[in-house]
Design an enzyme around this catalytic site. Structure first.
Site, PDB file in Angstrom:
ATOM      1  N   MET A 157       7.446  10.112  -0.576  1.00 44.93           N
ATOM      2  CA  MET A 157       7.059   9.186   0.502  1.00 44.93           C
ATOM      3  C   MET A 157       8.160   9.078   1.534  1.00 44.93           C
ATOM      4  O   MET A 157       9.338   9.035   1.199  1.00 44.93           O
ATOM      5  CB  MET A 157       6.805   7.816  -0.100  1.00 44.93           C
ATOM      6  CG  MET A 157       6.679   6.718   0.952  1.00 44.93           C
ATOM      7  SD  MET A 157       5.210   5.706   0.716  1.00 44.93           S
ATOM      8  CE  MET A 157       4.658   5.555   2.427  1.00 44.93           C
ATOM      9  N   LEU A 160       0.795  -1.225   0.000  1.00 44.11           N
ATOM     10  CA  LEU A 160       0.000   0.000   0.000  1.00 44.11           C
ATOM     11  C   LEU A 160       0.829   1.277   0.000  1.00 44.11           C
ATOM     12  O   LEU A 160       0.411   2.304  -0.558  1.00 44.11           O
ATOM     13  CB  LEU A 160      -0.939   0.016   1.219  1.00 44.11           C
ATOM     14  CG  LEU A 160      -2.281  -0.702   1.100  1.00 44.11           C
ATOM     15  CD1 LEU A 160      -3.157  -0.059   0.035  1.00 44.11           C
ATOM     16  CD2 LEU A 160      -2.162  -2.175   0.900  1.00 44.11           C
ATOM     17  N   CYS A 161       1.999   1.251   0.642  1.00 44.27           N
ATOM     18  CA  CYS A 161       2.828   2.461   0.688  1.00 44.27           C
ATOM     19  C   CYS A 161       3.267   2.850  -0.715  1.00 44.27           C
ATOM     20  O   CYS A 161       3.219   4.026  -1.088  1.00 44.27           O
ATOM     21  CB  CYS A 161       4.062   2.229   1.562  1.00 44.27           C
ATOM     22  SG  CYS A 161       3.675   2.106   3.320  1.00 44.27           S
ATOM     23  N   ASN A 162       3.720   1.859  -1.455  1.00 41.60           N
ATOM     24  CA  ASN A 162       4.101   2.144  -2.836  1.00 41.60           C
ATOM     25  C   ASN A 162       2.882   2.603  -3.635  1.00 41.60           C
ATOM     26  O   ASN A 162       2.969   3.505  -4.460  1.00 41.60           O
ATOM     27  CB  ASN A 162       4.700   0.886  -3.469  1.00 41.60           C
ATOM     28  CG  ASN A 162       4.982   1.082  -4.946  1.00 41.60           C
ATOM     29  OD1 ASN A 162       5.901   1.792  -5.330  1.00 41.60           O
ATOM     30  ND2 ASN A 162       4.142   0.476  -5.802  1.00 41.60           N
ATOM     31  N   PHE A 168       1.982   6.219  -2.909  1.00 42.81           N
ATOM     32  CA  PHE A 168       3.043   7.078  -3.440  1.00 42.81           C
ATOM     33  C   PHE A 168       2.884   7.191  -4.964  1.00 42.81           C
ATOM     34  O   PHE A 168       2.885   8.293  -5.534  1.00 42.81           O
ATOM     35  CB  PHE A 168       4.396   6.468  -3.052  1.00 42.81           C
ATOM     36  CG  PHE A 168       5.622   7.206  -3.506  1.00 42.81           C
ATOM     37  CD1 PHE A 168       5.598   8.524  -3.945  1.00 42.81           C
ATOM     38  CD2 PHE A 168       6.864   6.564  -3.448  1.00 42.81           C
ATOM     39  CE1 PHE A 168       6.771   9.172  -4.350  1.00 42.81           C
ATOM     40  CE2 PHE A 168       8.026   7.212  -3.849  1.00 42.81           C
ATOM     41  CZ  PHE A 168       7.970   8.501  -4.312  1.00 42.81           C
TER      42      PHE A 168
END
EC number: 3.4.19.3
Lengths: 216, 216, 216, 216
Positions: free
Chosen positions: D163, D142-144, D147
Site C-alpha cells: 500500500m 478502508l486503506c488498511n 491492503f
C-alpha cells in the site's frame, strides 16, 4: 504601477539551493500582467542585506516589493502580516553572526504592517486551488529583517511592500528525517508568486475583509 | 516594585473552565517573594476588555503586569515577545463579534514589545525543569488585544508588562479528538506563573542575552 | 487475577532518566485495587530484553502485564493496539546495535493484538480528566519488541498483555529545542498507569465498543 | 512480471475528488517499464471492497499490486509496512457504516507485512528528489482494509502486494483551515506512483537494508 521588485535569498545552512532565490531569478526580467519584474537575490548575511536591498530598490524604483524566503516546515505559501524591529537569530547567518535581541534599525518603530493586499492574494490563490494563508510572524531571522528594512526604507513611499514565505521544495524534503517536512513543487510556488505579484499590482481599494487571523 | 497585576480570561468557546482565569483567581491576594498579587479575570469580549483592564490597573497600580491566556495546541508556557495593533478574530468573542483587520487602538503604534525579562524567565523555568519558550506571535484574538492594550495604557509607566500563554490542561485535552492536544497540569502551570512573577519582579538590569528567536 | 507485572525501560539516548522505568520502580511492591504490582526495569538492549522479560514473567507469574515506554513527541498516554514482528531501529540500542528489518522472533506471527481492554482504559482515563488514546503503532524499536515478546511468550496464557506509551516529562521537554515537545508531569503519568492497571485487572467481559481508530 | 494492478479510492467525506482514484484512472492502460498497468477505483464502502478487489485481481491476474489511498495531513508519499486485521472506523464509510474493532477477515492472521520492496522504493524516490518514507501504520479505516484484503487474497501467490499512501493535493488543502494541511501536486504524486510501480516490478533479490523504522 508597473515595476515590481521581487527578492529571494541565497544559500544558507541546509538550503544549498534556496528556492526563494531560484524563483526570483526565474521571474527576473519577465512581464506579469503588464508589470515588469526585477528579481534580486540577497545574501543571508545580516550586514549585507541593507546595501543589497537599497541598491535593488534604487535600481528598480518599484511600485510593488515582494520579499520572499523559505520557511522549512511550513505547509503552504504565506503572506506575512507584520515585520518586527528585532534580530534574534536561532542559527548563524552565512558570516557566522548570531545577534540576540538587537534591533534591525536603531530608534525605529517596533513594527510595520504589510502594505500588500494579503487577504486578496490568499483569496486569489484559493480560487485557483493554491493553498495559502496569512501568517502572524515572519520570525526573527533574516526574512523578518529584510521585510522590516524594506518597509522602513519605503515608509514614505506609496509602494506596496510585503513578505511571502514559501515552504520547502520536494528535493529538500527528501533529504531530511522521516517523516519528511511538508513540501511543494517549485513550479507551483512560482505560480503562487506570480499570482501574488499580479494581485499586489492590480488590486484596488482596501484589502478584502475576510478572516486571516489566529487565536494564538 | 511590590504590586503585581495578574490577569486571566473567562470562559469562551470550548474553554468552559479557562485555566488562565483559574490561575488568576488562585493567586489573587497571595504574596510572592514580597510582592502582592492582584488577580483579575477579564471577559473574552472585545468591547469589555478595555474597561475591565483599566479598572484593574487603576485599582492595583501595578509595578508588574502579567496577562495570561490559554493557547490550545501549544506544548508549554510561552512568553510573548510582541503585541500588534490588530484584531482579526478567527472565532467570535462571547458577544458574537468578529472584527477583521481592525486596530486595537486607533492611531496608535503598530506594535509594542514586551517589557518583561522574557529570556530570564525562560531561563529560570528551565533551571527547575519547566519547559517554556519565547513566542513571536500572540495571535490576533483577545490575548493579543489585552497585551497590546496593557502596553499602550502603561506606555509612559515604568511598569513591566507582558503576556504569558499557557497550554491546555489535561481535562480539556481529554475532551477532544485523538490524539489529544498537548496539555500540562494546572498546578504546574500555576508554578510556571509564580516563577514568572518572581523573576519579572526581581530581575535587575537588561534581560539575559540568550537566544529565543525563530527562523520563520 | 491478582498479580500485575509492570515494566518500564532504563536509560537510553536522550532519556537519561527514563520516566517509564521510574514509574515501574515507584509502583513496585504496591497493591492497587487488591492486585500486587511487581515493577521491573528492562534495559534498552535488544539482546537483553528477552532474558530480562522472561525472568520477570517467571518470577511474577502475572495475570496482567503492562509494558511501558516513553514516546518523546507524543501528547498523552496511549494504549498500543498491536505489536509487530519486526525490529527496524532508527537509533542504536545502548549496546550500539541497529537491526534493520529483522524479526523479533523467527518463524512467529506477523503481529499480536493487545489483550488489554484498551477502550475501557481510555474511557476510564477520560472520565477522570486524563487525556489518552489508542495508538495504531508502537514503532519498530524496543517498545514494540518488548510488547511483541511478552505477547509471544504468553500467547497460550490467559494473562492480559499490553503496552502503554507515555509522553515526555517536563524536565526532559525543558532541555530540548523551542518550542518544547509536549510533556506531562510524572505524577500524572503515574496516575494514568495506576488507573490502567486497575481497569486491566478488573474489567470483565469484552472491551467497550467505542471508537479508537484512525483514518491513516 | 508484467501485469500491475493499481487501485485508488473513490470519493468520501471531504475527498470529493479523491486523488488516489484519479491517479489510478490516469495510469490505467499505460505501460511502465514494460509492465501493463490496470487501474481500478474501489469504493469507500466496507462491504463493497472485497467484491471490487476480487474482481480486479481476477481480471488483471497481477504480478504486482499497489493499493493507494489519500492520507490527509501526511507530508509525503508513504509505503505501508503492515496491514492489520481490524476495522475501527473513525468516520463512517459512504454507506454510513462505522464498524468498531471488527476483523477484516474472520479467523485470519493478525497482520500481513508488505511484500513490496519498500526500502528500495523510498531510496529510488530520494534519488530523484521525491520525499517519501516507510509508514508503520495504515490506520484502521478502508486503506488498511483493502491492503489487508489484498495480502490475504494473494497470500499463496508470488505477487508483490503493498500500500502507498499519498498526501492531500493543493486544491484540497486550499479548502481547509489555516494554516493548510500539507499537500503535493497530483502530477508529482503520479510520478511517485509510477516510480513505485517501476521499482516494485523490477527490483530483484531482498529489499535494501536501509533504515525506515520509528521509535514509537
Amino acid at each position: 504601477m508597473n515595476r515590481v521588485l521581487l527578492t529571494g535569498f541565497g544559500a544558507y545552512a541546509d538550503e544549498a539551493d534556496n528556492p526563494s532565490g531560484a524563483i526570483a531569478r526565474r521571474l527576473d526580467g519577465q512581464r506579469i500582467d503588464g508589470f515588469d519584474v526585477s528579481g534580486a537575490v540577497v545574501p543571508v548575511d545580516t550586514e549585507q542585506i541593507r546595501p543589497a536591498l537599497s541598491a535593488a530598490i534604487e535600481f528598480t524604483r518599484p511600485d510593488v516589493v515582494i520579499l520572499t524566503g523559505v520557511a522549512p516546515g511550513r505547509t503552504a505559501p504565506a503572506l506575512e502580516r507584520v515585520a518586527i524591529n528585532v534580530r534574534d537569530f536561532p542559527i548563524p547567518d552565512i558570516a557566522g553572526r548570531t545577534p540576540i535581541d538587537e534591533p534591525v534599525v536603531t530608534d525605529a518603530p517596533a513594527a510595520y504592517f504589510t502594505t500588500l493586499p494579503v487577504k486578496a492574494i490568499v483569496d486569489a490563490w484559493r480560487r485557483v486551488g493554491i493553498p495559502g494563508y496569512v501568517s502572524q510572524t515572519a520570525g526573527t531571522y533574516l526574512c523578518n529583517q529584510v521585510f522590516y528594512l524594506a518597509r522602513h526604507l519605503l515608509r514614505e513611499s506609496t509602494a506596496r511592500v510585503g513578505m511571502l514565505h514559501i515552504p520547502a521544495t520536494p528535493p529538500r524534503a527528501a533529504a531530511v528525517a522521516m517523516p519528511p517536512i511538508p513540501s511543494m513543487a517549485i513550479d507551483h510556488l512560482e505560480e503562487a508568486v506570480r499570482l501574488a505579484i499580479s494581485i499586489a499590482a492590480r488590486h484596488e481599494g482596501p484589502d478584502l475583509s475576510i478572516g486571516g487571523g489566529a487565536i494564538s
